[in-house]
Write a protein that holds these residues in place. Structure first.
Motif, PDB file in Angstrom:
ATOM      1  N   THR A   1      23.891  -7.326   0.490  1.00  0.00           N
ATOM      2  CA  THR A   1      24.591  -6.090   0.824  1.00  0.00           C
ATOM      3  C   THR A   1      24.171  -4.942  -0.083  1.00  0.00           C
ATOM      4  O   THR A   1      24.001  -3.811   0.372  1.00  0.00           O
ATOM      5  N   ALA A   2      23.992  -5.225  -1.368  1.00  0.00           N
ATOM      6  CA  ALA A   2      23.778  -4.159  -2.356  1.00  0.00           C
ATOM      7  C   ALA A   2      22.327  -3.720  -2.479  1.00  0.00           C
ATOM      8  O   ALA A   2      22.059  -2.552  -2.755  1.00  0.00           O
ATOM      9  N   VAL A   3      21.391  -4.631  -2.303  1.00  0.00           N
ATOM     10  CA  VAL A   3      19.983  -4.305  -2.544  1.00  0.00           C
ATOM     11  C   VAL A   3      19.316  -3.905  -1.234  1.00  0.00           C
ATOM     12  O   VAL A   3      19.126  -4.723  -0.346  1.00  0.00           O
ATOM     13  N   ARG A   4      18.973  -2.611  -1.153  1.00  0.00           N
ATOM     14  CA  ARG A   4      18.354  -2.094   0.073  1.00  0.00           C
ATOM     15  C   ARG A   4      17.002  -1.448  -0.181  1.00  0.00           C
ATOM     16  O   ARG A   4      16.264  -1.199   0.742  1.00  0.00           O
ATOM     17  N   HIS A   5      16.711  -1.128  -1.457  1.00  0.00           N
ATOM     18  CA  HIS A   5      15.444  -0.502  -1.830  1.00  0.00           C
ATOM     19  C   HIS A   5      14.907  -1.206  -3.077  1.00  0.00           C
ATOM     20  O   HIS A   5      15.654  -1.872  -3.793  1.00  0.00           O
ATOM     21  N   ASN A   6      13.628  -1.030  -3.335  1.00  0.00           N
ATOM     22  CA  ASN A   6      13.040  -1.599  -4.558  1.00  0.00           C
ATOM     23  C   ASN A   6      13.724  -1.050  -5.808  1.00  0.00           C
ATOM     24  O   ASN A   6      13.877  -1.756  -6.798  1.00  0.00           O
TER      25      ASN A   6
ATOM     26  N   TRP B   1      39.098  -7.730   8.527  1.00  0.00           N
ATOM     27  CA  TRP B   1      39.972  -6.714   7.940  1.00  0.00           C
ATOM     28  C   TRP B   1      39.167  -5.612   7.269  1.00  0.00           C
ATOM     29  O   TRP B   1      39.606  -4.475   7.228  1.00  0.00           O
ATOM     30  N   VAL B   2      38.015  -5.979   6.715  1.00  0.00           N
ATOM     31  CA  VAL B   2      37.106  -5.019   6.089  1.00  0.00           C
ATOM     32  C   VAL B   2      35.682  -5.423   6.441  1.00  0.00           C
ATOM     33  O   VAL B   2      35.430  -6.561   6.830  1.00  0.00           O
ATOM     34  N   GLY B   3      34.752  -4.485   6.284  1.00  0.00           N
ATOM     35  CA  GLY B   3      33.344  -4.782   6.525  1.00  0.00           C
ATOM     36  C   GLY B   3      32.676  -5.285   5.247  1.00  0.00           C
ATOM     37  O   GLY B   3      33.267  -5.230   4.158  1.00  0.00           O
ATOM     38  N   ASN B   4      31.452  -5.757   5.368  1.00  0.00           N
ATOM     39  CA  ASN B   4      30.686  -6.259   4.223  1.00  0.00           C
ATOM     40  C   ASN B   4      30.516  -5.195   3.145  1.00  0.00           C
ATOM     41  O   ASN B   4      30.727  -5.453   1.962  1.00  0.00           O
ATOM     42  N   ASP B   5      30.128  -3.990   3.568  1.00  0.00           N
ATOM     43  CA  ASP B   5      29.934  -2.901   2.602  1.00  0.00           C
ATOM     44  C   ASP B   5      31.235  -2.551   1.909  1.00  0.00           C
ATOM     45  O   ASP B   5      31.268  -2.308   0.705  1.00  0.00           O
TER      46      ASP B   5
ATOM     47  N   LEU C   1      33.823  -4.550   1.424  1.00  0.00           N
ATOM     48  CA  LEU C   1      34.167  -5.625   0.492  1.00  0.00           C
ATOM     49  C   LEU C   1      33.358  -5.496  -0.797  1.00  0.00           C
ATOM     50  O   LEU C   1      33.895  -5.686  -1.891  1.00  0.00           O
ATOM     51  N   THR C   2      32.095  -5.140  -0.669  1.00  0.00           N
ATOM     52  CA  THR C   2      31.262  -4.938  -1.856  1.00  0.00           C
ATOM     53  C   THR C   2      31.839  -3.815  -2.711  1.00  0.00           C
ATOM     54  O   THR C   2      31.927  -3.948  -3.939  1.00  0.00           O
ATOM     55  N   ASP C   3      32.262  -2.736  -2.085  1.00  0.00           N
ATOM     56  CA  ASP C   3      32.881  -1.631  -2.821  1.00  0.00           C
ATOM     57  C   ASP C   3      34.181  -2.074  -3.486  1.00  0.00           C
ATOM     58  O   ASP C   3      34.452  -1.741  -4.648  1.00  0.00           O
ATOM     59  N   ILE C   4      34.995  -2.821  -2.753  1.00  0.00           N
ATOM     60  CA  ILE C   4      36.264  -3.316  -3.297  1.00  0.00           C
ATOM     61  C   ILE C   4      36.013  -4.216  -4.502  1.00  0.00           C
ATOM     62  O   ILE C   4      36.698  -4.110  -5.525  1.00  0.00           O
TER      63      ILE C   4
END
Length: 181
Positions: free
Chosen positions: A127-132, A33-37, A39-42
């Motif tokens: 999902t949330a951590v993409r950079h140092n 119903w929603v994507g991972n990103d 859901l993280t925003d929700i």
């Protein structure tokens, strides 16, 4: 939708953070119903709103899927299990709260909830951590929560501002790199 959120509501011991893993499995992986990103925003928005994180999330997902009717169905189905459980617990267990066995059972439930929360942290982290710099922001937020008396809303707003600034900076740097090529 009713059955899905009712089922999650039945399994949502430990509140919003513990339910993230269940929501991720049901509405992202199984139902799509929603994507991972998304859901993280929700979940992030749900935490800033008054009320129960799971109910807020269910309402937003329901609205996203089926508009106002979907929001109402998702909200109702997500609160019904808790409503029935509170009625049952109040009428049956209220007199046994001092019982050692009941106390030890609740301790076991708390340990299970802790494991669910840690699992949610792991999935959200991916999902949330993409950079140092994301790690630095996460550690800053954690330190502020654990070691200061700064209001959670202030911390969330601070992290939103810092995250926005960081991402705007990264977009600008990427733009310069692409323009140079």
């Amino acid at each position: 939708m009713f059955i899905t959120f009712f089922k999650i509501g039945c399994l949502a011991f430990g509140g919003g953070y513990a339910v993230i893993a269940i929501l991720q499995k049901e509405v992202v992986e199984l139902k799509q119903w929603v994507g991972n990103d998304e859901l993280t925003d929700i979940m992030a928005i749900s935490q800033t709103l008054p009320g129960i994180i799971f109910v807020n999330s269910a309402t937003m997902i329901g609205y996203r899927r089926k508009g106002m009717l979907g929001a109402m169905i998702a909200t109702l189905s997500s609160i019904l299990p808790t409503f029935f459980l509170i009625l049952l617990l109040t009428s049956v267990i209220w007199g046994f709260t001092d019982n050692v066995i009941v106390h030890k059972a609740f301790t076991g439930i708390l340990l299970g909830v802790t494991a669910l929360i840690l699992n949610s942290v792991k999935k959200t982290w991916k999902t949330a951590v993409r950079h140092n710099s994301d790690i630095v922001l996460a550690l800053l937020a954690t330190a502020l929560l654990l070691f200061t008396k700064v209001n959670v809303v202030v911390i969330l707003l601070l992290m939103a501002g810092l995250g926005l600034g960081k991402n705007l900076y990264l977009m600008r740097v990427e733009g310069k790199k692409n323009g140079a090529n």
